[in-house]
Design an enzyme around this catalytic site. Structure first.
Site, short mmCIF file in Angstrom:
data_model
loop_
_atom_site.label_atom_id
_atom_site.label_comp_id
_atom_site.label_asym_id
_atom_site.label_seq_id
_atom_site.Cartn_x
_atom_site.Cartn_y
_atom_site.Cartn_z
N VAL A 145 1.09 -1.14 0.10
CA VAL A 145 -0.14 0.03 -0.04
C VAL A 145 0.95 1.40 0.06
CG1 VAL A 145 -1.81 1.44 1.13
CG2 VAL A 145 -1.67 -1.08 1.15
N GLY A 170 -0.95 -9.45 -3.39
CA GLY A 170 -0.65 -8.16 -2.33
C GLY A 170 -1.92 -8.26 -1.52
N LYS A 182 -12.89 -5.12 11.04
CA LYS A 182 -13.39 -4.41 10.24
C LYS A 182 -15.15 -4.31 10.50
CE LYS A 182 -10.62 -5.09 6.16
NZ LYS A 182 -10.16 -6.27 5.25
P1 NAP Z 1 3.32 -4.70 3.66
O1 NAP Z 1 3.29 -4.78 2.35
O2 NAP Z 1 3.65 -5.65 4.67
O3 NAP Z 1 3.98 -3.25 4.17
C1 NAP Z 1 4.37 -2.84 5.55
C2 NAP Z 1 5.44 -1.68 5.34
O4 NAP Z 1 5.67 -1.27 6.65
C3 NAP Z 1 6.71 -2.22 4.79
O5 NAP Z 1 7.33 -1.34 3.93
C4 NAP Z 1 7.81 -2.27 6.20
O6 NAP Z 1 9.03 -2.25 5.75
C5 NAP Z 1 6.81 -1.24 6.89
N1 NAP Z 1 7.14 -1.61 8.21
C6 NAP Z 1 6.54 -2.80 8.84
N2 NAP Z 1 6.89 -2.75 10.26
C7 NAP Z 1 7.72 -1.86 10.43
C8 NAP Z 1 8.25 -1.25 11.52
N3 NAP Z 1 8.24 -1.60 12.81
N4 NAP Z 1 9.37 -0.15 11.23
C9 NAP Z 1 9.53 0.52 10.36
N5 NAP Z 1 8.80 0.03 9.08
C10 NAP Z 1 7.84 -0.97 9.33
O7 NAP Z 1 1.75 -4.43 4.24
P2 NAP Z 1 0.70 -3.72 3.29
O8 NAP Z 1 -0.15 -4.72 2.56
O9 NAP Z 1 1.10 -2.48 2.54
O10 NAP Z 1 -0.55 -3.23 4.33
C11 NAP Z 1 0.04 -2.23 5.12
C12 NAP Z 1 -1.35 -1.53 6.04
O11 NAP Z 1 -2.37 -1.52 5.12
C13 NAP Z 1 -1.73 -2.82 7.17
O12 NAP Z 1 -2.25 -2.25 8.09
C14 NAP Z 1 -2.91 -3.46 6.08
O13 NAP Z 1 -3.72 -4.22 7.06
C15 NAP Z 1 -3.48 -2.37 5.48
N6 NAP Z 1 -4.25 -2.62 4.41
C16 NAP Z 1 -3.57 -3.33 3.27
C17 NAP Z 1 -4.48 -3.62 2.14
C18 NAP Z 1 -3.61 -4.46 1.13
O14 NAP Z 1 -4.42 -4.98 0.12
N7 NAP Z 1 -2.66 -5.00 0.99
C19 NAP Z 1 -5.82 -3.44 1.92
C20 NAP Z 1 -6.54 -2.45 3.08
C21 NAP Z 1 -5.78 -2.06 4.14
P3 NAP Z 1 9.90 -3.22 4.82
O15 NAP Z 1 9.41 -2.85 3.42
O16 NAP Z 1 11.27 -2.62 4.93
O17 NAP Z 1 9.50 -4.42 5.29
N1 HSE Z 2 -5.80 -8.64 4.06
C1 HSE Z 2 -7.24 -7.58 3.69
C2 HSE Z 2 -8.21 -8.18 2.73
C3 HSE Z 2 -6.57 -6.35 3.05
O1 HSE Z 2 -7.56 -9.48 2.05
O2 HSE Z 2 -9.18 -7.97 2.68
C4 HSE Z 2 -7.62 -5.46 3.05
O3 HSE Z 2 -8.11 -4.89 4.12
#
Ligand code: NAP
Ligand code: HSE
Length: 442
Positions: A23, A191, A209
């Site tokens: 994200v 993702g 949620k």
């Molecule tokens: P992700 O791909 O795992 O990315 C997490 C990012 O945060 C990475 O850049 C990681 O660094 C960094 N990070 C994690 N812990 C850290 C720490 N302690 N200190 C510094 N940096 C840290 O996760 P994502 O899928 O983007 O999701 C992020 C958020 O959005 C979550 O809360 C998730 O529930 C929410 N979300 C995701 C989606 C989706 O479709 N993916 C949809 C809705 C909401 P590194 O890159 O260096 O590891």
């Molecule tokens: N892991 C979550 C899902 C991301 O699959 O719906 C969106 O919040």
């Protein structure tokens, strides 16, 4: 006491990004895209990650840091965007940002479900905004609809598919016969899944949620621990096939109803009749059905996970805040996306008195007299059987799959019957017990 926040720069709102994964990287790319009509309104000043050496396409490498102070402590940042995920340190960073008088935008449902009241109060006390549209339904603007467009309604019920990963897995298993493991691996590679996909598969994500939706829609702070939760691990290809033969598909539903007795919230797989729109919400799509007393039913559908949809929701929040900052000539504002004028401590109604139909799959000994013994368990529990079908047989073990559909029955009676079925000598195993979601009402 609300404070006023001054813009760090008279021409652009400063943004600090916590996280540049699926994200965050997309949000960073949108923020630095040169040809948008909002480019001049926002200035990205720093990006916090864990590992600086990871490649991140299109993300300005000179802004990347592993030092949280370089983002949180940067006076140029008016808005902190938290897209790191997880409970800590995300919660502490958001609290610190709000206390420092910075607006916070987050996609973090776990933190909002667990600390929503605390962070909402901090935002109000410090005269800043806490926005979290991306935390529910990916790109679907469901929180804005509840908070703005439906503000005059009393929302009576919510029924939703709000986890993209599990919907993708169930759809792939049904449509292309994928195995659970292959479908989950594909959702991860696209993702959609959480860093730890058990949060999706075991329905914690959907529970968080639903807790957020419940707070905004009913003004009711329901602890996620109080929400009935069942994931999709136990749903097999056979269940999807047998449900299909009976005119149903299987979806992970999040359901909340509010009435004079309190609020009942539950997340579990459910049989959904194939002819209703919810049955055709496939892949990563999410859908939310709301029922307002003035409006009646409302249906919202869109992509519920992935970089683009989530960045769309995050950027919507960021731009709304930036617009407010400029129209208020640099003054902060104390409205936020987490407050409700109808805050109540609800009675959370337990599951015992729920009345639904049930699908029960048994591996039973394939011989005479078995059905009578099974039927007597249902009869003793005052559960009326609607149909019994025999599907696949396992000749080697002398077993057959029996699928029993009940008439609407009380949950506590069904659980009592399930316990007795497991003890029956003619039943090798109670393979599955799935509630049916009937659509005569929202
Ligand atoms: P992700 O791909 O795992 O990315 C997490 C990012 O945060 C990475 O850049 C990681 O660094 C960094 N990070 C994690 N812990 C850290 C720490 N302690 N200190 C510094 N940096 C840290 O996760 P994502 O899928 O983007 O999701 C992020 C958020 O959005 C979550 O809360 C998730 O529930 C929410 N979300 C995701 C989606 C989706 O479709 N993916 C949809 C809705 C909401 P590194 O890159 O260096 O590891
Ligand atoms: N892991 C979550 C899902 C991301 O699959 O719906 C969106 O919040």
């Amino acid at each position: 006491m609300a404070m006023e926040r001054q813009l760090s720069s008279p021409s652009a709102a400063g943004v600090g990004l916590l996280g540049a994964g699926v994200v965050g990287s997309q949000v960073a790319r949108v923020l630095v895209q040169p040809d948008t009509d909002f480019r001049h309104l926002l200035s990205l000043n720093g990006i916090l990650v864990r590992d600086k050496s990871r490649p991140r396409d299109g993300v300005p490498s000179d802004l990347i840091t592993t030092d949280p102070e370089r983002v949180l402590g940067d006076d140029r940042n008016d808005i902190i965007v938290e897209v790191m995920g997880g409970e800590e340190p995300a919660h502490s960073y958001m609290a610190a940002a709000l206390k420092a008088g910075k607006h916070v935008v987050t996609a973090n449902k776990e933190v909002l479900a667990k600390y929503g009241d605390e962070l909402t109060n901090l935002a109000a006390e410090n005269g800043v905004t806490l926005s979290y549209e991306a935390s529910v339904g990916g790109g679907i603007p469901v929180l804005a609809v509840i908070q703005d467009s439906l503000r005059a309604n009393r929302i009576e019920s919510i029924r939703a598919i709000i986890n993209g990963t599990t919907n993708f897995v169930l759809s792939s298993m049904e449509e292309s016969g994928s195995s659970f493991e292959d479908a989950l691996a594909e959702a991860q590679s696209l993702g959609y899944a959480e860093a730890d996909p058990t949060a999706d598969v075991d329905a914690h994500d959907a529970v968080y949620k639903l807790s957020i939706l419940t707070r905004l829609a009913f003004g009711a702070s329901v602890n996620p621990e109080a929400i009935h939760r069942e994931g999709i691990r136990h749903i097999g290809a056979k269940d999807l096939r047998y449900a299909g033969a009976l005119g149903f598909t299987i979806k992970l539903l999040a359901i909340a109803r509010s009435d004079a007795n309190g609020v009942r919230c539950r997340v579990h797989p459910a049989l959904v009749p194939v002819e209703v729109p919810m049955a055709n919400v496939n892949g990563v799509l999410n859908a939310v059905e709301l029922n307002g007393d003035l409006l009646g039913p409302l249906w919202l559908q869109g992509r519920g996970a992935g970089a683009g949809p989530t960045a769309s929701a995050v950027m919507g929040d960021v731009l709304r805040i930036a617009k407010t900052m400029f129209t208020q000539s640099g003054k902060g504002q104390s409205t936020n996306n987490g407050s409700s004028t109808r805050e109540i401590e609800p009675d959370v109604i337990d599951m015992d008195d729920l009345r639904v139909r049930y699908y029960v799959r048994l591996a039973a000994i394939d011989k005479f007299g078995v059905l009578a013994k099974v039927a007597s368990v249902f009869g003793d529990a005052q559960i009326s059987i609607a149909s019994v079908l025999q599907f696949d047989s396992d000749d080697e073990r002398g077993l057959a799959d029996l699928v029993i559909m009940t008439h609407p029955s009380r949950e506590a009676n069904m659980q009592e019957a399930a316990m007795r079925l497991r003890q029956l000598d003619v039943v090798a195993s109670l393979e599955n017990l799935i509630r049916v979601e009937d659509y005569d009402e929202v």
